[in-house]
Scaffold this active site. Structure first.
Site, PDB file in Angstrom:
ATOM      1  NE  ARG A 100      -2.282  -1.224   3.642  1.00  0.00           N
ATOM      2  CZ  ARG A 100      -1.731  -0.425   4.533  1.00  0.00           C
ATOM      3  NH1 ARG A 100      -1.773   0.896   4.375  1.00  0.00           N
ATOM      4  NH2 ARG A 100      -1.161  -0.901   5.609  1.00  0.00           N
TER       5      ARG A 100
ATOM      6  CE1 TYR B  99       0.369  -5.879  -2.028  1.00  0.00           C
ATOM      7  CE2 TYR B  99      -0.746  -3.931  -1.161  1.00  0.00           C
ATOM      8  CZ  TYR B  99      -0.223  -5.192  -0.982  1.00  0.00           C
ATOM      9  OH  TYR B  99      -0.316  -5.794   0.247  1.00  0.00           O
TER      10      TYR B  99
ATOM     11  CE  LYS C 168      -5.997  -3.495   5.021  1.00  0.00           C
ATOM     12  NZ  LYS C 168      -6.241  -3.972   6.382  1.00  0.00           N
TER      13      LYS C 168
ATOM     14  CG  HIS D 174      -7.087  -2.679  10.687  1.00  0.00           C
ATOM     15  ND1 HIS D 174      -5.786  -2.278  10.839  1.00  0.00           N
ATOM     16  CD2 HIS D 174      -7.062  -3.702   9.799  1.00  0.00           C
ATOM     17  CE1 HIS D 174      -5.008  -3.028  10.084  1.00  0.00           C
ATOM     18  NE2 HIS D 174      -5.746  -3.893   9.449  1.00  0.00           N
TER      19      HIS D 174
ATOM     20  CB  SER E 156       0.697  -4.388   9.835  1.00  0.00           C
ATOM     21  OG  SER E 156       0.905  -3.029   9.848  1.00  0.00           O
TER      22      SER E 156
ATOM     23  CB  CYS F 160       0.669  -7.306  16.146  1.00  0.00           C
ATOM     24  SG  CYS F 160       1.746  -5.903  16.437  1.00  0.00           S
ATOM     25  N   GLY F 161       0.284 -10.389  14.328  1.00  0.00           N
ATOM     26  CA  GLY F 161      -0.311 -11.728  14.386  1.00  0.00           C
ATOM     27  C   GLY F 161      -1.829 -11.775  14.439  1.00  0.00           C
TER      28      GLY F 161
ATOM     29  CG  ASN G 194      -0.249 -16.107  12.893  1.00  0.00           C
ATOM     30  OD1 ASN G 194      -0.581 -16.445  11.759  1.00  0.00           O
ATOM     31  ND2 ASN G 194       0.989 -15.784  13.216  1.00  0.00           N
TER      32      ASN G 194
ATOM     33  CG  ASP H 139      -7.557  -6.876   7.418  1.00  0.00           C
ATOM     34  OD1 ASP H 139      -6.693  -6.553   8.256  1.00  0.00           O
ATOM     35  OD2 ASP H 139      -7.697  -6.293   6.331  1.00  0.00           O
TER      36      ASP H 139
ATOM     37  NE  ARG I  86      -0.069  -8.642   1.974  1.00  0.00           N
ATOM     38  CZ  ARG I  86      -0.712  -8.021   2.961  1.00  0.00           C
ATOM     39  NH1 ARG I  86      -1.863  -8.464   3.394  1.00  0.00           N
ATOM     40  NH2 ARG I  86      -0.189  -6.966   3.542  1.00  0.00           N
TER      41      ARG I  86
ATOM     42  NE  ARG J 170       6.034  -7.022  16.467  1.00  0.00           N
ATOM     43  CZ  ARG J 170       6.392  -8.308  16.366  1.00  0.00           C
ATOM     44  NH1 ARG J 170       7.425  -8.763  17.053  1.00  0.00           N
ATOM     45  NH2 ARG J 170       5.742  -9.111  15.569  1.00  0.00           N
TER      46      ARG J 170
ATOM     47  CD  GLU K  84       0.834 -22.745  25.015  1.00  0.00           C
ATOM     48  OE1 GLU K  84      -0.022 -22.728  25.911  1.00  0.00           O
ATOM     49  OE2 GLU K  84       1.339 -23.802  24.561  1.00  0.00           O
ATOM     50  CG  ASN K  85      -1.334 -15.597  22.165  1.00  0.00           C
ATOM     51  OD1 ASN K  85      -0.460 -15.555  23.050  1.00  0.00           O
ATOM     52  ND2 ASN K  85      -1.089 -15.252  20.914  1.00  0.00           N
TER      53      ASN K  85
HETATM   54  C1  OXD Z   1      -2.819  -4.357   6.267  1.00  0.00           C
HETATM   55  C2  OXD Z   1      -3.377  -5.504   5.549  1.00  0.00           C
HETATM   56  O1  OXD Z   1      -1.925  -3.689   5.742  1.00  0.00           O
HETATM   57  O2  OXD Z   1      -4.295  -6.138   6.098  1.00  0.00           O
HETATM   58  O3  OXD Z   1      -3.296  -4.081   7.369  1.00  0.00           O
HETATM   59  O4  OXD Z   1      -2.931  -5.789   4.429  1.00  0.00           O
HETATM   60 MN    MN Z   2      -5.111  -5.187   7.797  1.00  0.00          MN
END
Ligand code: OXD
Ligand code: MN
Length: 599
Positions: free
Chosen positions: A76, A204, A213, A233, A255, A257-258, A261, A284, A382, A413, A508-509
């Site tokens: 972006r 992109y 976004k 977000h 971004s 920070c998982g 996941n 997201d 991606r 983080r 574990e989170n």
């Molecule tokens: C971001 C994405 O940049 O989700 O936050 O791609």
């Molecule tokens: Mn995002």
């Protein structure tokens, strides 16, 4: 050009707009996307024929394709992204601003004749379940088949959307052209007062999949403020508890920070035996509304993942690996000779004789002339994959009312300072926690080690209006939400003196989520500190996880001096946001200082 009378809509407003934009861009042809598998297959064939995509090994990656972007078009472009409203103050201090007239005039020059020799695809799409009160309709005009194929994965697309739109004017007008891909002439323009997005000279995803976004965050956040809801977000996930009851949470992290996941976490061994299970609603974006039951309800406006490949593997995210096995578009990863794909910190050994994201012959261990390792996949490479393929995909994805939210979680983080988890004292205190969110940048990732970047609500690049007004909207909504979810902050990234992570993270989170849900029900033991409530000793269920003595204390420690400095940093940040900063957040800052002094 296809006869206007054969277009699959009788909506005069839509037809006139498509005509008008085609008169500007002058495509050779116009093709309406109907959302059918047959049309998608034809488009895939065409995209392969012109080498826009490459089919992957049908045994290893059925239905998967490979794509490379232009080397100068890989992320972006925030410096080319603008909010174009009449008054600059409405865009605020954190956004680039252009006057709409100036923005349209300049970009019209870039769009002029940009589609000559190309086809203009008309993509009607719905963000949110089609016809849901949460849903918003957009129509994207684009000259990129890659965009169409991605949109077919990321959103609900086609005839059903047009039928739902009917004769209405209520759709976001999204215009995109790859143009020349000239980075200097790249513009990502949002016109919230016209419900319009123009994106030119990029291919992109984050710049060109305009439902994501651009619509679902920047334009939608503006709409949300006017209409009394939130576009955030945030991931949305359900935690199924041992008694079978499912509670849903939303979580915002900057971004890297998982978020992806966490959204599809697998319970760790100890907790799995208790009967926990995770349901992924989104990774997201969350659209959140207040319902008549006094609670907040959330939908994920998307139906696909546009995830970062490097670092995704069977340990960090087994569900993501299962999701991308089929029907996925991979962008800017390594392409192996046998038609498979690879990326750094993925599952397998690096392939030999492979092509890197730039299409050059590549092998692991290569270095540039300065001795720096050359990675095979771009760091922001991606995968685009359907959520329904995720083993943890929620069965409530299509529910028009979404899911009820029990807790809101912010995170960052932070190497030091922020404890593993804390709970805010009140709604306004929670808004303060979100507003002062920050992440410490690690050397490997971003440059200056230890530098802290403020990213309120993880919305810094995505809030479509004045950030101070955005905070006020959160505060105002708090007044009318009868059954407010509690607000928490987590930090999976705290380190010890030797720079080792204190908390194992990943699955574990769930132990932290368990405590969060207990607190949301008015259960769970906590200790009051100046920054909020932290878990009491032994409050987290640690079955199956041995931490060395003293680690949990370290993870939950609140260093008063460090928080004093943090308060000064937050004040400095608030001061950059202009005169519309809500007094409520200034009060929260002073209350934090008072609590720190009293200790
Ligand atoms: C971001 C994405 O940049 O989700 O936050 O791609
Ligand atoms: Mn995002």
């Amino acid at each position: 050009m296809a006869n206007k009378n054969q277009w699959p809509t009788t909506n005069r407003i839509l037809k006139n707009w498509v005509e008008e934009m085609s008169a500007l861009c002058l495509p050779d042809d116009i093709v309406w996307i109907d959302g059918s598998d047959e049309q998608r297959d034809v488009l895939r064939e065409e995209a392969c024929r012109v080498a826009e995509i490459i089919p992957l090994n049908p045994e290893r990656h059925p239905g998967c394709y490979y794509h490379r972007t232009d080397p100068l078009d890989v992320a972006r472009t925030e410096d080319k992204t603008f909010i174009c409203c009449q008054k600059q103050a409405d865009a605020g201090a954190t956004n680039n601003w252009k006057h709409p007239e100036e923005a349209y005039t300049e970009a019209a020059g870039f769009f002029h004749c940009a589609m000559r020799g190309r086809t203009m695809y008309v993509v009607p799409f719905s963000m949110g379940p089609v016809g849901s009160p949460f849903g918003k309709i957009g129509v994207e005009l684009t000259d990129s088949i890659y965009v169409v194929l991605n949109m077919l994965i990321m959103c609900r697309v086609g005839k059903e959307v047009l039928d739902t739109l009917g004769q209405s004017n209520d759709f976001t007008r999204c215009l995109h052209s790859k143009g020349t891909l000239d980075p200097d002439k790249r513009r990502i323009l949002h016109f919230p007062e016209d419900n319009t997005i123009w994106s030119v000279n990029s291919g992109y995803g984050g710049n060109v999949l305009l439902g994501k976004k651009c619509l679902a965050l920047r334009i939608a956040s503006w709409m949300g403020r006017q209409e009394g809801w939130f576009a955030e977000h945030m991931l949305i996930m359900g935690v199924e508890e041992p008694n079978g009851h499912i509670e849903y949470v939303v979580a915002a992290f900057p971004s890297a920070c998982g978020k992806t996941n966490l959204a599809m976490l697998l319970p760790p061994e100890g907790l799995k035996s208790k009967g926990y299970r995770i349901w992924t609603v989104g990774d997201d974006i969350a659209w959140i509304r207040l319902d008549t039951d006094g609670r907040l309800w959330a939908v994920n406006p998307e139906v696909g993942f546009f995830g970062v490949a490097p670092g995704t593997n069977s340990k960090t995210n087994p569900n993501a690996m299962a999701t991308v096995r089929a029907n996925t578009i991979f962008t800017n990863v390594v392409l192996a000779k046998d038609g498979t794909v690879w990326w750094e910190e993925g599952d397998d050994e690096p392939p030999t004789g492979a092509l890197d994201w730039l299409g050059r012959l590549w092998r692991a261990g290569m270095t540039d002339d300065k001795g720096k390792p050359i990675t095979g996949a771009h760091a922001n490479s991606r995968f685009t994959a359907p959520i329904r393929q995720c083993p943890s995909a929620s069965f409530r994805m299509e529910h028009h009312h979404g899911v009820p939210i029990s807790a809101i979680i912010f995170g960052g983080r932070r190497n030091t300072l922020a404890p593993l988890v804390y709970e805010s004292f009140s709604w306004n205190h929670g808004v303060f926690v979100g507003a002062s969110m920050a992440s410490e940048l690690t050397k490997a990732q971003y440059g200056k080690h230890g530098e802290v970047r403020r990213d309120p609500f993880a919305m810094l690049p995505f809030c479509g209006y004045n950030m101070a007004d955005y905070f006020k909207h959160w505060i105002n909504m708090g007044r009318i939400i009868r059954r407010q979810p509690k607000i928490f902050h987590v930090n999976w990234f705290r380190r010890d003196k030797d720079n080792n992570f204190l908390w194992p993270g990943y699955g574990e989170n769930l132990r932290v989520l368990e405590w969060i849900l207990q607190r949301s029900r008015g259960e769970g033991e906590a200790v009051e500190t100046p920054i909020g409530y932290v878990p009491a000793a032994d409050a987290l269920d640690m079955i199956g996880l041995e931490l060395k003595p003293g680690i949990m204390e370290e993870l939950l420690k609140v260093d008063l001096d460090a928080w004093g400095n943090e308060a000064d940093e937050i004040e400095r940040f608030f001061n950059t946001l202009g005169t519309r900063m809500p007094w409520e957040l200034r009060n929260e800052l002073e209350a934090l200082r008072r609590r720190l002094e009293q200790k």
